[in-house]
Design an enzyme around this catalytic site. Structure first.
Site, PDB file in Angstrom:
ATOM      1  CD  GLU A  17      -2.896   1.241   2.315  1.00 36.53           C
ATOM      2  OE1 GLU A  17      -2.843   0.377   3.215  1.00 36.53           O
ATOM      3  OE2 GLU A  17      -3.785   2.125   2.267  1.00 36.53           O
ATOM      4  CD  GLU A  75      -7.874   2.014   5.227  1.00 39.92           C
ATOM      5  OE1 GLU A  75      -7.133   1.217   5.787  1.00 39.92           O
ATOM      6  OE2 GLU A  75      -7.444   2.986   4.583  1.00 39.92           O
TER       7      GLU A  75
HETATM    8 MN    MN Z   1      -5.538   2.512   3.340  1.00 43.66          MN
END
Ligand code: MN
Length: 285
Positions: A148, A242
């Site tokens: 990520e 998220e």
């Molecule tokens: Mn994230």
């Protein structure tokens, strides 16, 4: 577009114990999601058999995520710290597989938090070696590793899609791919289109979140461009929401992510709203 839509467990519960997992499953299903992502928490373990069974019964796809820690960090030049970081990756891959997870993603290359100095060449070499080893372990467990791309305040390793693509390339494993997140892209990238187009061959997972990590649509992220770009590359992977608030707190993780504000207090309303927003964005892309 028919992408699997996911939700981070921290929208519902701060822990990963049996009751937390049950709560996350119920909330995710109720809001319409087909995937749940659990943040792994050091010192806390899943009741793996029960979690795996409940997740499978609910028909949910499962992913896990994490950042490394200062004491166990593969980007270090202290070989003892690197060794502990590599072990943490192995343990996290095992935890992911233990609940039927298909992906471990996040800052798998460094500790979360503001770095005191730029990444060194030796540190980067240690990352590549550790991720090659982790990828081989993950492949045996049918787990994909996502790298990520995170903003400058959380890592000094990969801040842009271009950085991330170079790291994915250097690790060079079929089960290691790129993970982009609108929250981080908003801080580091020129726009929401070019990085996605450039990542066409390697993009395996995305996080969607607002610039302040609250309700989708309440901030200033250009989701129209983002979803349009995903469509332009025929992105087939999952899209996971998220969001973090002081209303639901995870030990350590909430601190590492600098969650100091109450951006929402109703998990069900937040996640139903996010699901609807994502469906609308996909339909309009
Ligand atoms: Mn994230």
């Amino acid at each position: 577009m028919s992408n699997l839509l996911g939700v981070h467990a921290l929208c519902f519960a701060g822990g990963i114990g049996p009751d937390d997992v049950t709560k996350v499953i119920a909330g995710a299903k109720q809001a319409g999601f087909g995937l749940v992502e659990f943040g792994l928490q050091d010192g806390h373990e899943f009741d793996a058999d029960r979690a795996k069974e409940e997740l499978a019964a609910a028909g949910l796809t499962v992913t896990c995520s994490r950042g490394l820690t200062l004491d166990a960090d593969v980007s270090s030049t202290d070989l003892a710290v690197v060794k502990r970081g590599t072990q943490l990756l192995h343990d996290s891959i095992a935890s992911t597989a233990s609940i039927g997870g298909i992906r471990l993603t996040g800052a798998l290359y460094s500790a979360f938090g503001k770095a005191p100095a730029p990444l060194s060449a030796a540190g980067r070499a240690n990352i590549v070696a550790a991720l090659k080893e982790a990828a081989a372990d993950a492949a045996e467990r049918n787990v994909t590793l996502g790298l990520e791309v995170c903003n400058r305040y959380e890592t000094n390793v990969i801040n842009t899609a271009a950085d991330g693509l170079r790291l994915v390339e250097d690790v060079g494993a079929d089960n290691v791919d790129l993970h982009l997140d609108t929250y981080h892209m908003n801080i580091e990238e020129d726009n929401f289109v070019a990085p996605i187009v450039a990542s066409r061959e390697k993009l395996g997972y995305v996080h969607v979140g607002e610039n302040h990590r609250g309700y989708m649509g309440s901030g200033h992220i250009d989701f129209k461009s983002f979803f349009g770009a995903l469509k332009s590359i025929d992105y087939q992977g999952a899209i996971t929401f998220e969001s973090f608030s002081t209303a639901v707190v995870a030990p350590n993780l909430s601190i590492q992510l600098a969650i100091w504000r109450d951006l929402w207090d109703d998990s069900d309303d937040l996640t139903k709203s996010a699901h609807q927003f994502m469906v609308e964005q996909l339909a309009g892309a």
